[in-house]
Design an enzyme around this catalytic site. Structure first.
Site, short mmCIF file in Angstrom:
data_model
loop_
_atom_site.label_atom_id
_atom_site.label_comp_id
_atom_site.label_asym_id
_atom_site.label_seq_id
_atom_site.Cartn_x
_atom_site.Cartn_y
_atom_site.Cartn_z
N HIS A 887 37.31 41.13 40.65
CA HIS A 887 38.42 41.28 41.60
C HIS A 887 39.59 40.44 41.09
O HIS A 887 39.53 39.21 41.09
CB HIS A 887 37.98 40.81 42.98
CG HIS A 887 36.89 41.66 43.55
ND1 HIS A 887 35.81 41.15 44.24
CD2 HIS A 887 36.72 43.00 43.51
CE1 HIS A 887 35.03 42.16 44.60
NE2 HIS A 887 35.56 43.29 44.17
N GLU A 890 41.08 37.22 42.58
CA GLU A 890 40.23 36.04 42.73
C GLU A 890 40.31 35.16 41.49
O GLU A 890 39.35 34.97 40.74
CB GLU A 890 38.79 36.46 43.02
CG GLU A 890 38.69 37.21 44.35
CD GLU A 890 37.37 37.93 44.56
OE1 GLU A 890 37.23 38.58 45.61
OE2 GLU A 890 36.49 37.86 43.69
N HIS A 985 32.98 34.97 41.85
CA HIS A 985 34.01 35.54 42.74
C HIS A 985 34.78 34.44 43.45
O HIS A 985 34.40 33.28 43.42
CB HIS A 985 33.35 36.42 43.81
CG HIS A 985 32.90 37.75 43.31
ND1 HIS A 985 33.54 38.91 43.62
CD2 HIS A 985 31.86 38.08 42.50
CE1 HIS A 985 32.92 39.92 43.02
NE2 HIS A 985 31.89 39.44 42.34
N GLU A 1066 30.48 32.47 45.02
CA GLU A 1066 31.76 32.54 45.71
C GLU A 1066 32.36 31.16 45.82
O GLU A 1066 31.69 30.22 46.23
CB GLU A 1066 31.57 33.09 47.14
CG GLU A 1066 30.97 34.48 47.22
CD GLU A 1066 32.02 35.58 47.13
OE1 GLU A 1066 33.22 35.26 46.96
OE2 GLU A 1066 31.63 36.76 47.21
ZN LIG Z 1 35.19 39.23 44.85
#
Ligand SMILES: [Zn+2]
Length: 1150
Positions: A887, A890, A985, A1066
């Site tokens: 992504h 990010e 992420h 994350e």
């Molecule tokens: Zn992500």
């Protein structure tokens, strides 16, 4: 005592009549009447003793009264019986000692209601009401009153009440009672309680609306009057539920109900306390529902509603309790105003032509009937010629790979559901990946040379890197020093593996604690032995000696010197300055949007200032003021200045004309240091620019002396995904507060409302020796604005990210971003630096070009391990796959990955340990096209690439396709299940750092749940991370396998290749709300630290101790933070989640 005996006698007598009630009517009538009068006695003692007797469950008094009520056909007797039940469920408080009596009542009321509910009293009384209020019979007001009271109490307790009423066909019966008795003040209150419950169910509401409830409610409200009363409150409560149906809104508008509602709203100041707040809330929500229909908006406007709403905004008390009302009123005003749209074309300024796929494809692995797992994957619609775009915007689009509660409900599967078998690649096809695993196979010079021909010599010797000053360990040392200097951290570098001793809260924690500590002790022993100087030297000598004496290893060493397979780095002279290297690399990057420069912060390394910044404390007054300004602007739009100061669409057109046939090479550079200090005297406003990598400004309009509206670019070939931002401003005055409103955000909420600040980089500050991004900005808020989102669901609005900034210098060049940018060129420059810094006698470091992206940029693949040793062959080591940045918005994922790579290439003891144990295969940027072009979520094909792992398309998703191919090669050709997979992420809604993993017990799929797995496999890493990382939050980890995430990297790799340790890591865009960094933002230094901590945790992960966690799958699930099995099973059935199981074609991009 006498009381009790009498009560017993009465109940016994009633029981004796139970078998033949209608033959003993007189007896029942008198006993019931006496019992009733005792239940309702003025004498408190009698009343309470009698009720206690009736309430007692094991005596069966309540079932007795209920069955008599069912069978007796005499209204007077029924009235007494119902009266007894009424007193049971709603005991009167009495005049004196009110509070005590209420406590008494509360204590018994709830069990009495439960008893009645379990005895099906709801159905029984509804039946009775239907019979008695039928056409032939005439029900006495008294009996009706008693029955309605009981049902009112039951309706609040029984969650299925509304459904039961509808299924029994009695909704109309209740409506009829209301229609006949709305003027009866005694009956109206319990009736409104019943309707409050009835209207909660949308289907029942619709039945009522069709039956004309709207006009009945109008009569009810007129009869109650406008003065505040519980009845008015209840009526408005009913209306706010009913108006969820559009039909109801239409009827209200047609039947002139809206002026009535507005008259109540107008009087809000006359109401007081809680009643005022409730009446206001229900009225405003009703108006909000009305404003969602065209006829409703018309009715509000024609009844002077906008003025009243606006007046409310102005007069709204400055009290926290009203904070939720103001945005609602503002949004009603915005909705009712004429449609306001963004001053841009509906399509992006540039479209990227995607490869055209053949419809039938012989290669099954390219099978594009793959699962996007979401119906919305067919939303990938390039806007059509007329600019219209298919309905596609999903506000609930889960932006992060977040197993948040929102999605849980749709995951648990009922019954077995066949997961489509993975589409395996052809063995011959897979063999193409052998080249990327040559560290295992290259033993002869000939093979080495074959590969060499493809590669470009790059890596330099250990001696040379010193002169470049990019010693990775050295850099690490710096960052610990910085921390030391700030007094944040007093322990040494080695101390980072220090246990954060936490008191085990219970047995199971100490169970893990013990194992974690055992591993850490082992680890510490090894670390100490490596770090004591002499040992380390011996190790180094041994390695070097081995290299020279072992021919196989020697050839490997040679290879590692010649395996920098990235063309983009091929002609960067090794003594170049980093600035030169960055510009040279950036000039060769293919972009979709035109690029005119390199951004200064990226060129100089892109780091933050290394300081800890406290989270922003939201100022509700400021947010209110901004919201009010937004309302004012909706009401008086002509008051705004309207000067376009940046327009990318126009610039692209000019560019196209100017370029003509000249399409020569780009030469990008940065002269910001020379630009600072000069003012453009002709322009009395800020100047903007974002035509650089990862920049994404589309248009800027000056709307006030120091205020600007900014419109962001959508993702390429998309019309949405606006969240990430990165742009440059100049021509500013120092100490003037400028306000920036980014007006086309789409997410319903943002960390900007919860402490996050944007970041700012000043070139003058950097020049003066204080380089680095800083968290900056004040008056930060995020709210809905008045621009309609034409691509959204029917009538949705954009949101504004608003912040003010004061710049430190006159005529500076400053950059502002959502988060620390990490563009593709920065990654490539880093790889170049790393390749120069690594000592090949100690570290096997190779970079390959895995494949080319859609726009023909190289995908770097890094291989890091220790050199081959006879005692520890590379081919015998476990393989670990790490990926990041699928992504593009990010960027924190890249900084964490940077930390991991830098650590792996360092001489830190834990780095040596993991290099000896593992071969790391790293794809640090999965979606470089998104990164390069300033996208937030997608790649060039407007697809979320983290929903493409189960069926990646070779042509549309090459990087995913080949990354997966690598893993498949490892698993099937090398016959080696990867030890771990982790995809990095960033998380926009949550704080801290955490892991998502996979386990059978947590799967939506029943077949998975019937297989057990060893929790040590997936839980050990999070437990270790908790000890190594100060930002990590174990509690936030989650090991669910959700159906809608089947196509993500984490689940696909776990499911298709049996990788037990398959994770998503994350890290928050914002900061931490627990642990060491609680209350602070995360800086690049902290993000890199997380990446390093990850390696330290890995050093303890592979343990030959044979320790097993002796726990059941259920316990494991609980440890893993999963809901219990029952909860999983309670989730909605498959039919309700069909939109998560899309296996339809994805080929409709063209
Ligand atoms: Zn992500």
């Amino acid at each position: 005592m006498a009381d009790d005996t009498l009560n017993d006698v009465l109940i016994d007598r009633l029981r004796s009549f139970l078998s033949k009630p209608n033959e003993n009517l007189d007896g029942i009538r008198s006993a019931a009447a006496r019992l009733h009068s005792r239940c309702a006695s003025q004498d408190k003692a009698t009343r309470e003793r009698t009720l206690e007797r009736v309430w007692r469950r094991h005596d069966g008094a309540i079932p007795l009264v209920l069955s008599l009520l069912e069978s007796v056909r005499d209204q007077v007797t029924c009235c007494s019986l119902a009266g007894i039940l009424h007193e049971c469920v709603s005991p009167r408080a009495g005049t004196s000692g009110k509070k005590k009596a209420q406590n008494h009542a509360v204590k018994y009321r709830s069990p009495a209601l439960s008893q009645l509910t379990s005895l099906n009293a709801t159905q029984l009384i509804i039946k009775l009401l239907m019979q008695l209020s039928g056409k032939e019979s005439q029900i006495s007001d008294m009996l009706l009153y008693e029955l309605v009271w009981i049902i009112a109490q039951l309706s609040q307790k029984d969650s299925k009440f509304s459904v039961k009423v509808r299924l029994m066909g009695s909704a109309r019966t209740f409506h009829n009672i209301l229609r006949l008795h709305y003027n009866n003040p005694k009956l109206l209150y319990p009736l409104l309680i019943v309707f409050k419950s009835l209207s909660r169910n949308v289907t029942t509401s619709t039945v009522l609306v069709k039956d004309g409830i709207v006009s009945t409610m109008e009569k009810v409200i007129v009869s109650i009057g406008y003065s505040p009363s519980p009845k008015l409150r209840l009526s408005l409560n009913v209306m706010h539920s009913l108006t969820r149906s559009k039909l109801c809104c239409t009827k209200m508008a047609k039947e002139d109900f809206v002026p009535l509602l507005l008259r109540i709203f107008e009087r809000w100041e006359r109401y007081n306390g809680k009643m005022r707040l409730r009446i206001l809330t229900y009225t405003i929500i009703t108006l909000k529902h009305l404003s969602n229909t065209k006829i409703g908006r018309k009715a509000i406007k024609s009844s002077n509603g906008l003025n009243l709403l606006y007046k409310f905004c102005v007069l709204c008390p400055n009290d926290r309790t009203y904070d939720s009302l103001l945005p609602r009123v503002a949004s009603i005003i915005g909705t009712c105003m004429d449609k306001k749209v963004l001053p841009i074309d509906t399509t992006g300024p540039v479209l990227f032509s995607l490869p055209v796929l053949k419809t039938e494809n012989s290669d099954t692995s390219d099978n594009t009937t793959g699962s996007g797992m979401r119906t919305s994957s067919s939303r990938e619609t390039t806007p059509s010629a007329d600019g219209s775009v298919a309905e596609s915007f999903d506000n609930n689009d889960d932006d992060d790979d977040d197993a948040s509660d929102k999605t849980q409900e749709s995951d648990a599967g009922h019954g077995p559901y066949a997961i489509p078998p993975p589409i395996l690649r052809d063995m011959d096809d897979l063999c193409q990946y052998a080249a990327f695993f040559q560290e295992n196979v290259v033993t002869s010079n000939q093979e080495a040379r074959t590969f060499e021909e493809k590669c470009i010599p790059r890596a330099k010797s250990y001696q040379e890197f010193g002169s470049h000053g990019c010693d990775s360990l050295g850099e690490h040392r710096d960052y610990w020093l910085i921390n030391d200097r700030d007094g944040l951290r007093s322990d040494s570098y080695l101390g980072s593996c220090h246990l954060q001793h936490q008191e085990p809260s219970n047995d199971e924690n100490s169970f893990w604690q013990k194992e974690v500590e055992r591993r850490l002790n082992n680890y510490m022993r090894t670390v100490r032995s490596h770090s004591s100087c002499s040992c380390y030297d011996v190790y180094k000598r041994e390695m070097t000696w081995k290299a020279s004496s072992d021919p196989a290893m020697n050839s490997n060493l040679q290879n590692s010197l010649h395996m920098m397979g990235l063309t983009i780095l091929s002609d960067i002279p090794k003594h170049s300055s980093v600035h030169y290297a960055y510009c040279a690399i950036a000039s060769k990057v293919n972009t979709v949007y035109p690029v005119v420069k390199v951004a200064y912060p990226d060129m100089v390394g892109g780091d933050g200032s290394g300081q800890l910044y406290p989270l922003h404390i939201k100022d509700r007054k400021v947010c209110r003021a901004k919201l009010m300004t937004s309302v004012e602007r909706a009401v008086h739009p002509h008051l705004l200045l309207d000067r376009v100061v940046y327009d990318l669409d126009g610039l692209i057109q000019q560019d196209a004309i100017a370029k003509g046939n000249d399409s020569g090479e780009k030469h990008l550079y940065n002269i910001d240091e020379r630009r600072v200090g000069h003012r453009d005297l002709l322009k009395h406003h800020l100047l903007f620019e974002s035509r650089f990598e990862s920049g994404n400004l589309r248009k800027v309009v000056q709307i006030g002396l120091h205020e600007y509206e900014l419109i962001l670019l959508p993702d390429v070939n998309s019309v949405k995904h606006h969240q990430w931002f990165y742009f440059e401003v100049s021509n500013m005055e120092a100490n003037v507060t400028y306000t920036f409103n980014i007006v086309n955000c789409e997410k319903q909420n943002s960390q900007f409302n919860y402490g996050m600040k944007p970041i700012m980089y000043s070139v003058i500050e950097a020049k003066e020796g204080r380089p680095g991004w800083v968290r900056a900005g004040s008056d930060i808020c995020y709210y809905r604005n008045n621009y309609q989102n034409l691509h959204g669901r029917s009538r949705s609005w954009y949101l504004t990210t608003s912040f003010s900034m004061t710049f430190p210098h006159d005529n500076d060049v400053c950059y502002i971003a959502y988060h620390f940018p990490y563009p593709y060129s920065l990654l490539m420059t880093q790889i170049w630096k790393w390749s120069l810094s690594v000592d090949p006698s100690l570290i096997y470091f190779r970079t390959d070009c895995l494949c080319y992206s859609l726009n023909n940029n190289e995908t770097p693949l890094l291989t890091i391990t220790s050199p081959d040793m006879e005692s520890n062959r590379i081919k015998d080591r476990e393989v670990v796959f790490l990926t990041a940045r699928v992504h593009p918005g990010e960027s924190n994922a890249s900084w964490v990955m940077h930390g991991t790579i830098q650590y792996l290439l360092s001489n830190a003891p834990a780095a040596i340990m993991v290099r000896n144990k593992f071969v790391f295969k790293i794809v640090p940027m999965l979606n470089m096209e998104g990164v390069i072009n300033g996208c937030h979520r997608c790649g060039l094909s407007d697809e979320d690439l983290n929903r493409r792992w189960s069926r990646p398309n070779q042509y549309l998703h090459p990087v995913i396709y080949h990354s997966k191919g690598l893993i498949e090669y490892c698993a099937r050709i090398m016959n080696k299940t990867p030890f771990m997979f982790c995809d990095y992420h960033g998380h926009s809604r949550r704080k801290n750092v955490f892991l998502y993993g996979c386990c059978n017990a947590g799967s939506w799929n029943q077949v998975d749940r019937s297989n057990s797995d060893d929790p040590v496999d997936y839980l050990m890493l999070p437990y270790l991370m908790q000890h190594f990382s100060k930002a990590f939050n174990l509690q936030a980890c989650n090991f669910r396998v959700e159906r809608m995430r089947e196509a993500t990297a984490r689940v696909t790799i776990w499911r298709e290749f049996g990788v037990k340790r398959s994770y998503t890591m994350e890290s928050s865009f914002c900061g931490c709300d627990q642990g060491f960094y609680q209350g602070y933002h995360l800086d690049t230094i902290h993000l890199k630290e997380i990446g390093a901590n990850f390696c330290e945790a890995m050093a303890c992960l592979k343990d030959e101790g044979g320790w097993k966690a002796d726990i059941t799958p259920e316990e494991a699930a609980r440890l893993a933070g999963l809901t219990s099995k029952e909860q999983l099973d309670e989730s909605p059935p498959m039919s309700e989640i069909s939109d998560n199981s899309d296996f339809s074609s994805d080929e409709d991009f063209h």
